[in-house]
Design an enzyme around this catalytic site. Sequence first.
Site, mmCIF file in Angstrom:
data_model
loop_
_atom_site.group_PDB
_atom_site.id
_atom_site.type_symbol
_atom_site.label_atom_id
_atom_site.label_comp_id
_atom_site.label_asym_id
_atom_site.label_seq_id
_atom_site.Cartn_x
_atom_site.Cartn_y
_atom_site.Cartn_z
ATOM 1 N N LYS A 14 -7.741 -6.638 4.072
ATOM 2 C CA LYS A 14 -6.979 -5.981 4.657
ATOM 3 C C LYS A 14 -7.348 -4.567 4.815
ATOM 4 C CE LYS A 14 -4.007 -6.587 1.709
ATOM 5 N NZ LYS A 14 -4.317 -7.754 0.793
ATOM 6 N N ARG A 89 5.201 -6.595 0.680
ATOM 7 C CA ARG A 89 4.644 -7.758 -0.464
ATOM 8 C C ARG A 89 5.769 -8.327 -1.158
ATOM 9 N NH1 ARG A 89 -0.317 -4.739 -1.072
ATOM 10 N NH2 ARG A 89 -2.287 -5.555 -2.469
ATOM 11 N N ARG A 128 -16.269 -4.233 -5.840
ATOM 12 C CA ARG A 128 -16.342 -3.312 -5.221
ATOM 13 C C ARG A 128 -15.552 -2.594 -6.189
ATOM 14 N NH1 ARG A 128 -9.873 -2.565 -1.639
ATOM 15 N NH2 ARG A 128 -9.524 -3.340 -3.574
ATOM 16 N N ARG A 134 -11.967 2.820 -9.023
ATOM 17 C CA ARG A 134 -10.451 1.914 -8.908
ATOM 18 C C ARG A 134 -10.359 1.062 -9.978
ATOM 19 N NH1 ARG A 134 -8.259 -0.759 -3.405
ATOM 20 N NH2 ARG A 134 -7.172 -1.831 -5.074
ATOM 21 N N ARG A 146 -3.294 -9.486 -10.316
ATOM 22 C CA ARG A 146 -2.683 -9.150 -9.290
ATOM 23 C C ARG A 146 -3.113 -10.183 -8.471
ATOM 24 N NH1 ARG A 146 -7.794 -5.204 -8.013
ATOM 25 N NH2 ARG A 146 -6.387 -4.877 -6.115
HETATM 26 P P1 B4P Z 1 -10.451 -5.666 0.949
HETATM 27 O O1 B4P Z 1 -9.965 -6.500 1.349
HETATM 28 O O2 B4P Z 1 -10.090 -4.351 2.449
HETATM 29 O O3 B4P Z 1 -9.279 -5.546 -0.060
HETATM 30 P P2 B4P Z 1 -7.045 -4.887 0.070
HETATM 31 O O4 B4P Z 1 -6.784 -6.204 0.779
HETATM 32 O O5 B4P Z 1 -7.149 -3.745 0.881
HETATM 33 O O6 B4P Z 1 -6.591 -4.651 -1.024
HETATM 34 P P3 B4P Z 1 -6.126 -4.891 -2.351
HETATM 35 O O7 B4P Z 1 -4.682 -5.563 -1.637
HETATM 36 O O8 B4P Z 1 -6.877 -4.411 -3.460
HETATM 37 O O9 B4P Z 1 -4.929 -3.231 -2.667
HETATM 38 P P4 B4P Z 1 -3.876 -2.267 -2.609
HETATM 39 O O10 B4P Z 1 -4.448 -0.895 -1.872
HETATM 40 O O11 B4P Z 1 -2.841 -2.979 -1.087
HETATM 41 O O12 B4P Z 1 -11.674 -4.573 0.548
HETATM 42 C C1 B4P Z 1 -11.694 -5.773 -0.878
HETATM 43 C C2 B4P Z 1 -13.575 -5.309 -0.665
HETATM 44 O O13 B4P Z 1 -13.863 -6.905 -0.471
HETATM 45 C C3 B4P Z 1 -13.789 -4.574 0.056
HETATM 46 O O14 B4P Z 1 -14.861 -3.911 -1.325
HETATM 47 C C4 B4P Z 1 -14.346 -4.892 0.858
HETATM 48 O O15 B4P Z 1 -15.840 -4.279 1.073
HETATM 49 C C5 B4P Z 1 -14.620 -6.522 0.789
HETATM 50 N N1 B4P Z 1 -14.871 -7.242 2.206
HETATM 51 C C6 B4P Z 1 -13.535 -7.244 2.684
HETATM 52 N N2 B4P Z 1 -14.299 -8.100 3.947
HETATM 53 C C7 B4P Z 1 -15.690 -8.793 3.725
HETATM 54 C C8 B4P Z 1 -15.434 -9.671 3.326
HETATM 55 N N3 B4P Z 1 -15.633 -10.517 5.132
HETATM 56 N N4 B4P Z 1 -16.991 -10.736 3.225
HETATM 57 C C9 B4P Z 1 -17.749 -8.968 2.156
HETATM 58 N N5 B4P Z 1 -16.866 -8.464 1.733
HETATM 59 C C10 B4P Z 1 -15.791 -7.960 1.431
HETATM 60 O O16 B4P Z 1 -3.149 -2.258 -3.835
HETATM 61 C C11 B4P Z 1 -3.330 -1.626 -4.496
HETATM 62 C C12 B4P Z 1 -2.442 -1.809 -6.072
HETATM 63 O O17 B4P Z 1 -1.539 -1.144 -4.993
HETATM 64 C C13 B4P Z 1 -1.823 -3.392 -5.730
HETATM 65 O O18 B4P Z 1 -2.212 -4.468 -6.919
HETATM 66 C C14 B4P Z 1 -0.194 -3.166 -6.434
HETATM 67 O O19 B4P Z 1 0.344 -2.682 -7.525
HETATM 68 C C15 B4P Z 1 0.122 -1.404 -5.302
HETATM 69 N N6 B4P Z 1 0.963 -1.737 -4.039
HETATM 70 C C16 B4P Z 1 0.205 -1.190 -2.522
HETATM 71 N N7 B4P Z 1 1.058 -2.089 -2.097
HETATM 72 C C17 B4P Z 1 2.833 -2.367 -2.758
HETATM 73 C C18 B4P Z 1 3.899 -3.212 -2.378
HETATM 74 N N8 B4P Z 1 4.046 -3.189 -0.839
HETATM 75 N N9 B4P Z 1 4.035 -2.880 -3.027
HETATM 76 C C19 B4P Z 1 4.489 -3.399 -4.181
HETATM 77 N N10 B4P Z 1 2.942 -2.902 -4.875
HETATM 78 C C20 B4P Z 1 2.113 -2.563 -3.652
#
Ligand code: B4P
Length: 193
Positions: A14, A89, A128, A134, A146
């Site tokens: 995302k 979420r 990552r 993180r 998670r």
């Molecule tokens: P991404 O996949 O981009 O990470 P994300 O989904 O945005 O992350 P996440 O869900 O962990 O985080 P968030 O900050 O929202 O990247 C992951 C990795 O994959 C990276 O290293 C990237 O380079 C790699 N990658 C991406 N695409 C790739 C591909 N095609 N091939 C190979 N590798 C690839 O949430 C973090 C925490 O915040 C949650 O656990 C929760 O505690 C809290 N939180 C956030 N929003 C919330 C909400 N609305 N309500 C309640 N809690 C919330």
Amino acid sequence: MFNLILFGPPGSGKGTQSEKLISKYGLIHLATGDLLRSEIAAQTPLGMEAKSFMDKGELVPDEVVIGMISSALDANPDAGGFLFDGFPRTEAQAEALDKLLKLKKTGIHLMLALEVSESELISRLLNRGKTSGRSDDVNEDIIRARIAEYHKKTSAVADHYRKFDKVKQIKGEGSIEEIFNSLCAEIGRKKSL
Ligand code: B4P
């Protein structure tokens, strides 16, 4: 105005795809994870409360994130559209978002849901964690917690928007560019309607 939700489990891409989408479509990026990490870095009371949940792999309480999104919407009155990343979420967050957007005489136009296998999610997040600093990415048990939170509380959010025929599933494995092209194709189809 065009409002998009980028949806999917932790590590589904995302954040990665959001960066590319906002620059192509001129959307304002609202990522609750990033907003929460800024609060933690600034050591605010909200950040300290959020950290206690995030470090366990749990979701932060709804009222905290809904308040943050409400302020961010108000701070951008002239936006041409928003990209919601990591929000909503829970069903309560989805209902709150619909109400906030309705007050602004708009709504969600499309939810793009990235599909990635669990083994790939774990491997991406551990990878990552080697460089991100993180704390929620370094421990496999926290990553599994998670993903379990996603299945328990978040996956049903797609059903909420499915009722209004707004959800498109996208294969989230492959190169970043291939996935970006699939996302853009769906946005193009929606915008041409
Ligand atoms: P991404 O996949 O981009 O990470 P994300 O989904 O945005 O992350 P996440 O869900 O962990 O985080 P968030 O900050 O929202 O990247 C992951 C990795 O994959 C990276 O290293 C990237 O380079 C790699 N990658 C991406 N695409 C790739 C591909 N095609 N091939 C190979 N590798 C690839 O949430 C973090 C925490 O915040 C949650 O656990 C929760 O505690 C809290 N939180 C956030 N929003 C919330 C909400 N609305 N309500 C309640 N809690 C919330």
